[in-house]
Motif scaffolding. Sequence first.
Motif, PDB file in Angstrom:
ATOM      1  N   UNK A 193       0.805  -1.230   0.000  1.00  0.00           N
ATOM      2  CA  UNK A 193       0.000   0.000   0.000  1.00  0.00           C
ATOM      3  C   UNK A 193       0.833   1.273   0.000  1.00  0.00           C
ATOM      4  N   UNK A 194       2.098   1.171   0.331  1.00  0.00           N
ATOM      5  CA  UNK A 194       2.909   2.391   0.406  1.00  0.00           C
ATOM      6  C   UNK A 194       3.375   2.833  -0.973  1.00  0.00           C
ATOM      7  N   UNK A 195       3.561   4.133  -1.113  1.00  0.00           N
ATOM      8  CA  UNK A 195       3.885   4.719  -2.416  1.00  0.00           C
ATOM      9  C   UNK A 195       4.622   6.035  -2.232  1.00  0.00           C
ATOM     10  N   UNK A 230       1.814  -7.028  -6.944  1.00  0.00           N
ATOM     11  CA  UNK A 230       1.896  -6.285  -8.208  1.00  0.00           C
ATOM     12  C   UNK A 230       2.146  -4.825  -7.840  1.00  0.00           C
ATOM     13  N   UNK A 231       2.407  -4.008  -8.863  1.00  0.00           N
ATOM     14  CA  UNK A 231       2.693  -2.588  -8.613  1.00  0.00           C
ATOM     15  C   UNK A 231       4.151  -2.421  -8.217  1.00  0.00           C
ATOM     16  N   UNK A 232       4.433  -1.301  -7.553  1.00  0.00           N
ATOM     17  CA  UNK A 232       5.790  -1.063  -7.058  1.00  0.00           C
ATOM     18  C   UNK A 232       6.771  -0.585  -8.113  1.00  0.00           C
ATOM     19  N   UNK A 233       6.274  -0.279  -9.312  1.00  0.00           N
ATOM     20  CA  UNK A 233       7.191   0.197 -10.364  1.00  0.00           C
ATOM     21  C   UNK A 233       7.558   1.657 -10.134  1.00  0.00           C
ATOM     22  N   UNK A 234       8.676   2.066 -10.728  1.00  0.00           N
ATOM     23  CA  UNK A 234       9.005   3.485 -10.800  1.00  0.00           C
ATOM     24  C   UNK A 234       8.414   3.977 -12.111  1.00  0.00           C
ATOM     25  N   UNK A 235       7.533   4.954 -12.025  1.00  0.00           N
ATOM     26  CA  UNK A 235       6.769   5.384 -13.197  1.00  0.00           C
ATOM     27  C   UNK A 235       7.158   6.805 -13.587  1.00  0.00           C
ATOM     28  N   UNK A 236       7.538   6.970 -14.832  1.00  0.00           N
ATOM     29  CA  UNK A 236       7.866   8.283 -15.405  1.00  0.00           C
ATOM     30  C   UNK A 236       6.728   8.667 -16.351  1.00  0.00           C
ATOM     31  N   UNK A 237       5.752   9.435 -15.875  1.00  0.00           N
ATOM     32  CA  UNK A 237       4.565   9.676 -16.709  1.00  0.00           C
ATOM     33  C   UNK A 237       4.835  10.491 -17.960  1.00  0.00           C
ATOM     34  N   UNK A 238       5.909  11.292 -17.968  1.00  0.00           N
ATOM     35  CA  UNK A 238       6.150  12.159 -19.131  1.00  0.00           C
ATOM     36  C   UNK A 238       7.025  11.509 -20.192  1.00  0.00           C
ATOM     37  N   UNK A 278       2.710  -0.681  -3.779  1.00  0.00           N
ATOM     38  CA  UNK A 278       2.917  -2.128  -3.791  1.00  0.00           C
ATOM     39  C   UNK A 278       1.591  -2.756  -3.360  1.00  0.00           C
ATOM     40  N   UNK A 279       1.093  -3.655  -4.184  1.00  0.00           N
ATOM     41  CA  UNK A 279      -0.229  -4.225  -3.894  1.00  0.00           C
ATOM     42  C   UNK A 279      -0.119  -5.739  -3.778  1.00  0.00           C
ATOM     43  N   UNK A 280      -0.613  -6.264  -2.674  1.00  0.00           N
ATOM     44  CA  UNK A 280      -0.560  -7.717  -2.448  1.00  0.00           C
ATOM     45  C   UNK A 280      -1.760  -8.360  -3.131  1.00  0.00           C
ATOM     46  N   UNK A 281      -1.472  -9.391  -3.941  1.00  0.00           N
ATOM     47  CA  UNK A 281      -2.580 -10.107  -4.582  1.00  0.00           C
ATOM     48  C   UNK A 281      -3.357 -10.855  -3.502  1.00  0.00           C
ATOM     49  N   UNK A 320       0.245 -16.037  -0.492  1.00  0.00           N
ATOM     50  CA  UNK A 320       0.433 -16.726   0.785  1.00  0.00           C
ATOM     51  C   UNK A 320       1.687 -16.247   1.483  1.00  0.00           C
ATOM     52  N   UNK A 321       2.396 -15.406   0.798  1.00  0.00           N
ATOM     53  CA  UNK A 321       3.667 -14.880   1.319  1.00  0.00           C
ATOM     54  C   UNK A 321       3.405 -14.035   2.567  1.00  0.00           C
ATOM     55  N   UNK A 322       4.321 -14.077   3.511  1.00  0.00           N
ATOM     56  CA  UNK A 322       4.167 -13.292   4.742  1.00  0.00           C
ATOM     57  C   UNK A 322       4.774 -11.893   4.607  1.00  0.00           C
ATOM     58  N   UNK A 323       6.006 -11.872   4.076  1.00  0.00           N
ATOM     59  CA  UNK A 323       6.772 -10.619   4.007  1.00  0.00           C
ATOM     60  C   UNK A 323       6.635 -10.004   2.627  1.00  0.00           C
ATOM     61  N   UNK A 324       6.237  -8.765   2.554  1.00  0.00           N
ATOM     62  CA  UNK A 324       6.183  -8.093   1.260  1.00  0.00           C
ATOM     63  C   UNK A 324       6.857  -6.750   1.415  1.00  0.00           C
TER      64      UNK A 324
END
Length: 208
Positions: free
Chosen positions: A91-93, A130-138, A179-182, A186-190
């Motif tokens: 969830x952090x961004x 999923x998520x967690x990418x570095x995004x360059x919108x321009x 960062x989004x957990x599916x 079943x993973x504990x640490x993300x």
Amino acid sequence: MLLLYHKLLCHKLFFPYALPLAQPGSADIHLCILNNYDYNLLNIIGQVRSSESLVLCDSPLVQKLRARAAALLGLAPQHAEPPQLVRYSPGQLYKPHVDWGHGTDASLFIAGQRVATVLAYLTDIPKGCVGGCTHFPHLTREQPQGLRIVPVRGAACAWPNVSMHGMPLIETEHAAEPLIVKPESEQQEHQKVALNLWVRDRPVPWVT
Ligand SMILES: O=C(O)CCC(=O)C(=O)O
Ligand SMILES: [Fe+2]
């Protein structure tokens, strides 16, 4: 603007040194803090970022990291700021922002602009996320949604923040996507962990 992404860049230059900072398990960063590093934990919840960051204290490891980042630009080690670790839990961004300093930033008078960023990824996107990418919108030449860099453990990207004439480049705006957990994970640490190395126009006199 040239954005340099290299799987080996980090591997060769940073990874062997930085890896212990991102050992999986047991609150790795806090372990670093307790063992070796002073820290500066920022968590500006709900503002621009919700990730945690800490600036590493001076140490032989930090000196190597700074020297290698500055050397990428042909500069002396003192031009690199003390490295900053960033950590994202689910969830952090970090919302869209630029790394160059604005006119009110007092550090500009001391060490000049952050001419370049080297961002080294110390983890992959965790399994089950999923998520967690570095995004360059321009950076949209071919892709309407901009450019996404998928963190790969051991990879790094580097980009200039200002033009050859020192003018800030708005197209360097970027964000760390949450960062989004599916649901089925079943993973504990993300966790996603990365290391910022900002290189300044002039030597950086402050220490942490
Ligand atoms: O974590 C990322 O992907 C980007 C981090 C970043 O832009 C920053 O810390 O300034
Ligand atoms: Fe950034």
